[in-house]
Design a protein around this motif. Sequence first.
Motif, PDB file in Angstrom:
ATOM      1  N   GLU A  33      -4.525  -0.776  10.670  1.00 40.49           N
ATOM      2  CA  GLU A  33      -4.231  -2.137  10.112  1.00 40.49           C
ATOM      3  C   GLU A  33      -5.136  -2.483   8.992  1.00 40.49           C
ATOM      4  OE1 GLU A  33      -3.651  -5.119  12.814  1.00 40.49           O
ATOM      5  OE2 GLU A  33      -1.964  -4.146  13.800  1.00 40.49           O
ATOM      6  N   PHE A  36      -3.525  -0.811   5.968  1.00 43.41           N
ATOM      7  CA  PHE A  36      -2.212  -1.326   5.554  1.00 43.41           C
ATOM      8  C   PHE A  36      -2.799  -2.916   4.770  1.00 43.41           C
ATOM      9  CE2 PHE A  36      -0.342   0.180  10.014  1.00 43.41           C
ATOM     10  CZ  PHE A  36      -0.494   1.209   9.344  1.00 43.41           C
ATOM     11  N   GLU A  37      -3.822  -3.532   5.042  1.00 43.81           N
ATOM     12  CA  GLU A  37      -3.955  -4.745   4.467  1.00 43.81           C
ATOM     13  C   GLU A  37      -4.262  -4.601   3.050  1.00 43.81           C
ATOM     14  OE1 GLU A  37      -6.775  -6.435   7.153  1.00 43.81           O
ATOM     15  OE2 GLU A  37      -4.962  -7.475   8.350  1.00 43.81           O
ATOM     16  N   VAL A  40      -0.877  -4.075   1.587  1.00 45.40           N
ATOM     17  CA  VAL A  40      -0.152  -5.284   1.993  1.00 45.40           C
ATOM     18  C   VAL A  40      -0.626  -6.499   2.429  1.00 45.40           C
ATOM     19  CG1 VAL A  40       2.517  -6.015   2.887  1.00 45.40           C
ATOM     20  CG2 VAL A  40       1.893  -3.565   2.324  1.00 45.40           C
ATOM     21  N   MET A  43       0.815  -8.504   5.114  1.00 48.71           N
ATOM     22  CA  MET A  43       1.303  -7.806   6.161  1.00 48.71           C
ATOM     23  C   MET A  43       2.715  -8.228   6.515  1.00 48.71           C
ATOM     24  SD  MET A  43      -0.857  -5.879   7.209  1.00 48.71           S
ATOM     25  CE  MET A  43      -0.723  -5.306   8.863  1.00 48.71           C
ATOM     26  N   LYS A  44       3.488  -8.562   5.493  1.00 55.35           N
ATOM     27  CA  LYS A  44       4.993  -9.088   5.694  1.00 55.35           C
ATOM     28  C   LYS A  44       5.886  -7.862   5.657  1.00 55.35           C
ATOM     29  CE  LYS A  44       4.578 -13.787   4.191  1.00 55.35           C
ATOM     30  NZ  LYS A  44       4.985 -14.473   3.073  1.00 55.35           N
ATOM     31  N   PRO A  45       6.742  -7.542   6.603  1.00 56.51           N
ATOM     32  CA  PRO A  45       7.587  -6.409   6.318  1.00 56.51           C
ATOM     33  C   PRO A  45       8.200  -6.494   5.088  1.00 56.51           C
ATOM     34  CG  PRO A  45       7.779  -7.361   8.610  1.00 56.51           C
ATOM     35  CD  PRO A  45       6.780  -8.113   7.932  1.00 56.51           C
ATOM     36  N   ASP A  47       7.303  -7.094   2.012  1.00 59.37           N
ATOM     37  CA  ASP A  47       6.346  -6.578   1.233  1.00 59.37           C
ATOM     38  C   ASP A  47       5.865  -5.146   1.505  1.00 59.37           C
ATOM     39  OD1 ASP A  47       6.405  -9.088   0.230  1.00 59.37           O
ATOM     40  OD2 ASP A  47       4.913  -9.852   1.098  1.00 59.37           O
ATOM     41  N   TRP A  48       6.287  -4.357   2.364  1.00 59.56           N
ATOM     42  CA  TRP A  48       5.565  -3.312   2.886  1.00 59.56           C
ATOM     43  C   TRP A  48       5.837  -2.041   1.932  1.00 59.56           C
ATOM     44  CZ3 TRP A  48       2.654  -3.754   6.733  1.00 59.56           C
ATOM     45  CH2 TRP A  48       2.004  -2.630   7.060  1.00 59.56           C
ATOM     46  N   ASN A  49       5.056  -1.212   1.622  1.00 63.04           N
ATOM     47  CA  ASN A  49       4.895  -0.197   0.744  1.00 63.04           C
ATOM     48  C   ASN A  49       4.312   1.086   1.032  1.00 63.04           C
ATOM     49  OD1 ASN A  49       2.380  -0.820   0.623  1.00 63.04           O
ATOM     50  ND2 ASN A  49       2.661  -1.871  -1.499  1.00 63.04           N
ATOM     51  N   HIS A 105       2.126   6.100  -0.144  1.00 67.08           N
ATOM     52  CA  HIS A 105       2.268   4.709  -0.972  1.00 67.08           C
ATOM     53  C   HIS A 105       3.819   4.971  -1.420  1.00 67.08           C
ATOM     54  CE1 HIS A 105       1.864   1.922  -4.410  1.00 67.08           C
ATOM     55  NE2 HIS A 105       1.828   1.199  -3.361  1.00 67.08           N
ATOM     56  N   TYR A 108      10.454   1.298  -1.752  1.00 67.84           N
ATOM     57  CA  TYR A 108      11.763   1.480  -1.187  1.00 67.84           C
ATOM     58  C   TYR A 108      12.715   1.201  -1.866  1.00 67.84           C
ATOM     59  CZ  TYR A 108       9.190   1.855   3.344  1.00 67.84           C
ATOM     60  OH  TYR A 108       8.456   2.410   4.518  1.00 67.84           O
TER      61      TYR A 108
END
Length: 130
Positions: A33, A36-37, A40, A43-45, A47-49, A105, A108
Motif C-alpha cells: 500500500e 500504491f500511495e 495514487v 487510493m481511489k479506484p 484514479d488507479w494507474n 504503471h 487504462y
Amino acid sequence: MFTLTIKPRFCETDALGHINNTVVPMWFEQGREPIFEFFVPSMKPEDWNLIIARIEVDFLAQLEFRHEVEIKTWLAKIGNSSMQVTQEVWQQGQCCARGSAALIHFDYGTNTATAIPEDIRVQLEAHLKG
C-alpha cells in the motif's frame, strides 16, 4: 523498506491450524500500500494507474495464528514503466515466506504501460534494495 505488523485472524487459518497459504498474497498486497500511495495518493479506484503482472510466493516455514507477523517490503528493481517488489513474512524471528510482484504503471484509457513519472521514481528509489 516498508514494514507492516499484522495480527493474524482466526478466519485466516486452515483445517490444520496454520495460516492458509492463500492469505500471504493478501498480506503482501496490504504491505504494498505505501507504494500504491506514491502513484495514487487518494487510493481511489477511479484514479488507479497500476496493474499487477506477476506474483510469486515461496513458503519457507509454517505460520501460526497466535503470533504477529511482520511484512517487509522493498523495491528490487525499477524499470521504465514497471517495478519489482520483494516481500517477506517474518514470525518469531524467522522468515516464513518470501515473494515478489511485478507492478506496471498503466494507462487504462489507452490500455498501455506508461513511464513512471520522475517524481514518483525518486520516491521509489529511496526504498530500493539490491
